[in-house]
Write a protein that holds these residues in place. Structure first.
Motif: not given
Length: 348
Positions: A23, A27, A31
Motif C-alpha cells: 500500500d 500510495s 502521488n
C-alpha cells in the motif's frame, strides 16, 4: 524519493505488514513520488534496511506485480513499468438482515454507484455481539461503510443503541460512514445519515389515511413476537399518538397472530409479512369481508401487496439506495429523511 529511507508504513494498522508495504508503494506511485522506470530495492536490501523478513518483502512485491505496476528482469532487478492506477473504491454494506426491502435498497445502490466502486455484503442478524465482531473484522478494509443500524435490544426500557455499538461506529472514520435508518446517533462530525422517522412517519401516514380509518371501531397494531427493536418502539409511539388524538379505540398485540380474534369493525396494522399472510387466511376463513367489515394496513409496499389491493404505510427503499450512492459519489454529508407515505387500497 529514496525508497530505502523515505517509505513510511502505518505500524498501528491491523493489516498484515506485507499489505502495508505494498500500500505504501502504491500510495507513493499514485502521488508521483515514485516514477515509471525507477528500480525498486532488492528484496535482500529492503529486508535489511527496514528490518523486515525477506518473505514479507517478497509478498509485497508480488502484490505490485499482480497489479501490473512492476516487472522483475532476471539478473537486473525489479522496475516500475506503470504508474496508472485503476483502483475501485471498496464499499461494505452491513445489513441487519437480508430481506426483500434491504435487497431492493441494495440493488438500487448498485445500479447508481457506478463502475469505480466494488461492494461487499455482510449481515449481523440484528445481534449486537455479531455486529461488534463484524465491525472489528472489517475495520480499515473499506473506503465506505454503509450500515443499516437496527440492533435488537435486551432491555425493554432501552430506546437507542448501546455504548458499545456507538463506540464501534466511532472507530470508523467519519468520512467513510453512512448510517441507514437511524437518526439519533450521538456522533460528532459530519457523516451521512439516511433515515426513516418511524414515530412521526407512522403518525402522519395514519393521519393521511384517517378518512378511511375512521370507519372502523378499533385499531389493532400487530407487532412481531420478538419486538425488542428501537424502530418498533417508535412505530408503537406514533400509532398510540394517532389513536389517542383521534379518540379511536386501540390495542397493541405481540402474541402469535393465530391467537388474535377478528371482529367486525377491526382494522389491523401489520408489521411482518408472515403475519399479513396469516391474517389474510384468517379473514378469508371468516364470513367477514376485507375492506368492508375488517381492514388491513401493512408496512412496506411490495408487488404482491399491490396485486392484492393491500393498503400500506411505506418508505421508498429504491430512493434510499439512490440517495446513498449519490451522496458518496458527490461527496455530500448530512442527514436525509427518506420519503414515507400512506397508500390507500381496497383493504381499507
Amino acid at each position: 524519493m529514496n525508497m530505502l529511507t523515505d517509505l513510511k508504513f502505518d505500524f498501528n494498522s491491523k493489516k498484515p505488514l506485507y499489505i502495508r508495504i505494498a500500500d505504501c508503494f502504491i500510495s507513493n506511485i499514485a502521488n508521483g513520488n515514485i516514477k515509471k522506470n525507477e528500480q525498486l530495492p532488492s528484496i535482500n536490501l529492503f529486508s535489511k534496511e527496514y528490518k523486515v523478513s525477506r518473505d514479507t518483502v517478497e509478498k509485497a512485491y508480488k502484490i505490485l506485480k499482480a497489479k501490473n505496476l512492476v516487472i522483475t528482469y532476471k539478473g537486473k532487478g525489479t522496475y516500475i513499468i506503470s504508474t496508472r492506477l485503476i483502483q475501485k473504491h471498496k464499499v461494505l454494506f452491513l445489513f441487519n438482515r437480508l430481506n426483500k426491502y434491504n435487497l431492493q435498497m441494495y440493488y438500487s445502490f448498485i445500479n447508481n454507484i457506478g463502475d469505480q466502486y466494488h461492494t461487499d455484503i455482510d449481515i449481523y442478524h440484528c445481534k449486537e455481539s455479531l455486529f461488534l465482531n463484524l465491525i472489528e473484522k472489517h475495520i480499515e478494509k473499506y473506503d465506505y461503510y454503509i450500515i443499516v443500524l437496527n440492533i435488537k435490544i435486551e432491555n425493554p426500557q432501552q430506546v437507542s443503541n448501546s455504548i458499545e455499538s456507538i463506540k464501534a461506529l466511532k472507530s470508523i472514520p467519519q468520512q467513510k460512514l453512512i448510517i441507514i435508518d437511524n437518526n439519533e446517533l450521538k456522533i460528532d462530525g459530519k457523516i451521512i445519515q439516511i433515515f426513516q422517522d418511524f414515530e412521526n412517519d407512522t403518525y402522519y401516514a395514519l393521519k393521511k389515511g384517517r378518512e378511511n380509518i375512521n370507519k372502523y371501531k378499533k385499531l389493532m397494531l400487530i407487532l412481531p413476537e420478538n419486538s425488542n427493536y428501537p424502530y418498533l418502539l417508535k412505530i408503537t409511539k406514533g400509532f398510540k399518538k394517532f389513536c389517542i388524538e383521534q379518540a379511536i379505540n386501540f390495542e397493541i398485540s405481540s402474541k402469535p397472530i393465530e391467537g388474535v380474534s377478528i371482529n367486525q369493525g377491526d382494522l389491523f396494522i401489520v408489521i411482518e409479512d408472515d403475519d399479513l399472510v396469516n391474517l389474510l387466511d384468517m379473514t378469508k376463513a371468516s364470513t367477514l369481508l376485507l375492506g368492508i367489515d375488517v381492514g388491513i394496513i401493512s408496512f412496506n409496499d411490495t408487488p404482491f401487496k399491490r396485486l392484492l389491493g393491500i393498503a400500506v404505510i411505506s418508505t421508498n427503499f429504491t430512493e434510499m439506495g439512490e440517495t446513498a450512492a449519490s451522496m458518496i459519489v458527490n461527496n455530500k454529508k448530512g442527514k436525509r429523511r427518506n420519503p414515507f407515505s400512506f397508500i390507500c387500497r381496497a383493504s381499507v
